[in-house]
Design a protein around this motif. Structure first.
Motif, short mmCIF file in Angstrom:
data_model
loop_
_atom_site.label_atom_id
_atom_site.label_comp_id
_atom_site.label_asym_id
_atom_site.label_seq_id
_atom_site.Cartn_x
_atom_site.Cartn_y
_atom_site.Cartn_z
N LEU A 15 18.73 -36.55 6.88
CA LEU A 15 18.89 -35.25 7.55
C LEU A 15 20.28 -34.67 7.31
N VAL A 16 21.31 -35.50 7.37
CA VAL A 16 22.67 -35.03 7.13
C VAL A 16 22.81 -34.55 5.69
N LYS A 17 22.22 -35.27 4.75
CA LYS A 17 22.26 -34.89 3.34
C LYS A 17 21.53 -33.56 3.12
N LEU A 18 20.39 -33.38 3.79
CA LEU A 18 19.65 -32.13 3.67
C LEU A 18 20.43 -30.94 4.21
N ARG A 19 21.31 -31.19 5.16
CA ARG A 19 22.13 -30.12 5.73
C ARG A 19 23.31 -29.75 4.83
N GLY A 20 23.44 -30.44 3.70
CA GLY A 20 24.44 -30.04 2.72
C GLY A 20 25.67 -30.93 2.63
N SER A 21 25.72 -32.01 3.37
CA SER A 21 26.88 -32.90 3.29
C SER A 21 26.77 -33.79 2.06
N ASP A 22 27.90 -34.36 1.65
CA ASP A 22 27.89 -35.26 0.51
C ASP A 22 27.27 -36.60 0.92
N SER A 23 26.96 -37.41 -0.06
CA SER A 23 26.28 -38.69 0.19
C SER A 23 27.09 -39.63 1.07
N GLU A 24 28.39 -39.68 0.84
CA GLU A 24 29.22 -40.59 1.63
C GLU A 24 29.20 -40.21 3.11
N THR A 25 29.32 -38.93 3.41
CA THR A 25 29.27 -38.46 4.80
C THR A 25 27.90 -38.74 5.40
N ALA A 26 26.86 -38.53 4.61
CA ALA A 26 25.50 -38.78 5.10
C ALA A 26 25.31 -40.25 5.47
N TRP A 27 25.77 -41.15 4.59
CA TRP A 27 25.62 -42.58 4.88
C TRP A 27 26.48 -43.01 6.06
N ARG A 28 27.69 -42.48 6.16
CA ARG A 28 28.55 -42.83 7.31
C ARG A 28 27.89 -42.38 8.61
N SER A 29 27.31 -41.19 8.61
CA SER A 29 26.62 -40.69 9.80
C SER A 29 25.41 -41.56 10.13
N GLY A 30 24.65 -41.90 9.11
CA GLY A 30 23.48 -42.76 9.32
C GLY A 30 23.86 -44.11 9.90
N LEU A 31 24.94 -44.68 9.40
CA LEU A 31 25.39 -45.98 9.91
C LEU A 31 25.93 -45.87 11.33
N ALA A 32 26.60 -44.77 11.63
CA ALA A 32 27.17 -44.60 12.97
C ALA A 32 26.10 -44.37 14.02
N LEU A 33 24.98 -43.79 13.62
CA LEU A 33 23.92 -43.45 14.59
C LEU A 33 22.68 -44.33 14.44
N ALA A 34 22.79 -45.44 13.75
CA ALA A 34 21.63 -46.29 13.48
C ALA A 34 21.11 -47.05 14.69
N GLN A 35 21.95 -47.28 15.68
CA GLN A 35 21.52 -48.09 16.82
C GLN A 35 20.55 -47.34 17.72
N GLY A 36 19.76 -48.12 18.44
CA GLY A 36 18.94 -47.55 19.50
C GLY A 36 19.87 -47.24 20.66
N GLY A 37 19.60 -46.20 21.38
CA GLY A 37 20.50 -45.80 22.45
C GLY A 37 19.82 -45.81 23.81
N GLU A 38 20.54 -45.27 24.78
CA GLU A 38 20.03 -45.23 26.15
C GLU A 38 18.74 -44.44 26.25
N PHE A 39 18.60 -43.41 25.41
CA PHE A 39 17.38 -42.60 25.44
C PHE A 39 16.17 -43.45 25.09
N CYS A 40 16.37 -44.44 24.23
CA CYS A 40 15.26 -45.33 23.87
C CYS A 40 14.76 -46.10 25.09
N PHE A 41 15.69 -46.50 25.97
CA PHE A 41 15.29 -47.19 27.20
C PHE A 41 14.45 -46.27 28.08
N ALA A 42 14.87 -45.02 28.21
CA ALA A 42 14.12 -44.05 29.02
C ALA A 42 12.75 -43.78 28.41
N LEU A 43 12.71 -43.67 27.11
CA LEU A 43 11.45 -43.43 26.42
C LEU A 43 10.49 -44.61 26.58
#
Length: 139
Positions: A15-43
């Motif tokens: 999704l980050v890559k589709l928005r126009g960011s470079d590959s490195e930024t896209a992978w860093r974002s993916g790695l930073a947001l890869a975990q399940g979060g509190e919303f997953c518990f609510a869901l």
């Protein structure tokens, strides 16, 4: 846990890559947001309340989310190095070769290193003086 983090990380990176960011930024974002979060518990609570998933699967999903949250600090520390390895650089080599070919005939030109506010101002001055130049910048 690994499946959750891989799927979510790849989806975020895409999704980050589709928005126009470079590959490195896209992978860093993916790695930073890869975990399940509190919303997953609510869901999961809502899915369990609506009997949408079996209790055994709910426990497994809960454990995977919790473990992914535990691994997040380690992943964030390693994210820059991982993103650099995942970032594909052959495209940069092709771009450098194209830039080199376009500028091979230039002689007696000025080189502006950095084309921010000051570099652009210098470029305008050189253009008025009819001096050939090339500007280099990292973006």
């Amino acid at each position: 846990t690994l499946t959750l983090m891989l799927v979510k990380g790849c989806v975020v990176a895409a999704l980050v890559k589709l928005r126009g960011s470079d590959s490195e930024t896209a992978w860093r974002s993916g790695l930073a947001l890869a975990q399940g979060g509190e919303f997953c518990f609510a869901l999961m609570a809502q899915m369990q309340q609506g009997r949408l998933i079996p209790d055994e699967f709910n426990g497994l999903l809960l454990a995977a989310t919790f473990c992914s949250m535990l691994l997040t600090p380690l992943l964030l520390r390693a994210a820059p190095a991982i993103a650099l390895r995942l970032h594909r650089k052959p495209n940069q080599q092709v771009q450098l070769e194209a830039i080199t070919a376009l500028n091979a005939q230039l002689h007696g030109h000025a080189v502006i290193c950095g084309y921010g506010r000051v570099g652009q101002s210098i470029g305008r001055f050189l253009r008025r003086e009819q001096q050939a130049y090339i500007a280099l910048d990292d973006d």
